[in-house]
Design a protein around this motif. Structure first.
Motif, PDB file in Angstrom:
ATOM      1  N   ASN A 114      33.036  45.261  39.506  1.00  0.00           N
ATOM      2  CA  ASN A 114      34.287  44.703  39.016  1.00  0.00           C
ATOM      3  C   ASN A 114      35.386  45.077  39.996  1.00  0.00           C
ATOM      4  OD1 ASN A 114      33.258  43.541  36.698  1.00  0.00           O
ATOM      5  ND2 ASN A 114      33.457  45.426  35.523  1.00  0.00           N
ATOM      6  N   PHE A 115      36.356  44.198  40.122  1.00  0.00           N
ATOM      7  CA  PHE A 115      37.416  44.407  41.105  1.00  0.00           C
ATOM      8  C   PHE A 115      38.738  44.063  40.443  1.00  0.00           C
ATOM      9  CE2 PHE A 115      39.982  43.319  44.832  1.00  0.00           C
ATOM     10  CZ  PHE A 115      39.673  44.389  45.674  1.00  0.00           C
ATOM     11  N   ILE A 163      43.125  40.798  44.604  1.00  0.00           N
ATOM     12  CA  ILE A 163      42.276  39.778  45.217  1.00  0.00           C
ATOM     13  C   ILE A 163      42.843  39.216  46.505  1.00  0.00           C
ATOM     14  CG2 ILE A 163      41.188  39.149  43.039  1.00  0.00           C
ATOM     15  CD1 ILE A 163      42.941  36.538  43.165  1.00  0.00           C
ATOM     16  N   ARG A 164      44.156  39.414  46.744  1.00  0.00           N
ATOM     17  CA  ARG A 164      44.751  38.925  47.984  1.00  0.00           C
ATOM     18  C   ARG A 164      44.012  39.465  49.198  1.00  0.00           C
ATOM     19  NH1 ARG A 164      50.696  40.994  48.615  1.00  0.00           N
ATOM     20  NH2 ARG A 164      50.503  39.817  50.534  1.00  0.00           N
TER      21      ARG A 164
END
Length: 186
Positions: free
Chosen positions: A9-10, A15-16
């Motif tokens: 999971n992030f 997310i950039r």
């Protein structure tokens, strides 16, 4: 078949790091007797003809008001030679300081807009506001590039790409698939 690594999971707020669309640019603006430079990490090509670029400029940024009033700007493309300058410009407001003087940059007159070009940058794109329908809601400006100035060399300059948290990637190896490319494919 490619061997796939396991995934974790992030945080969506980061997310950039993977999706940042383009190189860091320095945006110059002028309204009446006020001139500014801002560092911008998010912009996107929207159309080829006319040449349209979309970008977000935070309403709290000093450049927001200048660009909104003038309805034009210059998008300047720095190379890695200006890394510390790019960071410095992004870390201070131009409301009370002349960033050209502070960072030793040369302002050159543009051909079609009043905002200055930055001589030390590899390329300069003179822009006029094409559509402001999303400015009030999202701070999203759509500019038309009306004049472009690009240094002849290097053909593929090393540019900075921001991934967040003060970390940059540098453009790297060029891979050509020109012989396999169909116009209009991308």
């Amino acid at each position: 078949m490619t061997n796939r690594a396991s995934k974790r999971n992030f945080p969506v707020s980061q997310i950039r790091r993977y999706l940042e669309p383009g190189p860091i640019v320095l945006v110059t603006s002028r309204w009446r007797d006020k001139t500014n430079i801002m560092t911008m990490g998010w912009h996107t090509v929207m159309e080829f003809t006319p040449s349209l670029i979309g970008c977000i400029i935070a309403s709290g940024n000093h450049s927001f008001g200048l660009i909104r009033q003038a309805r034009e700007c210059v998008i300047n493309l720095p190379t890695t030679a200006l890394t510390d300058t790019v960071v410095g410009i992004g870390n201070i407001s131009g409301a009370d300081i002349d960033k050209f003087a502070k960072f030793g940059l040369t302002a050159e007159e543009a051909k079609d807009v009043k905002a200055p070009l930055i001589r030390e940058c590899h390329a300069n794109f003179e822009c006029k506001l094409h559509d402001d329908a999303l400015v009030d809601k999202y701070n999203f400006f759509i500019f038309e590039v009306v004049k472009a100035h690009v240094a002849a060399l290097p053909k593929n300059p090393r540019t900075l790409h921001y991934t967040g948290d003060g970390v940059f990637m540098v453009s790297g190896k060029i891979i050509s698939r020109r012989s396999r490319f169909r116009p209009g494919m991308l």
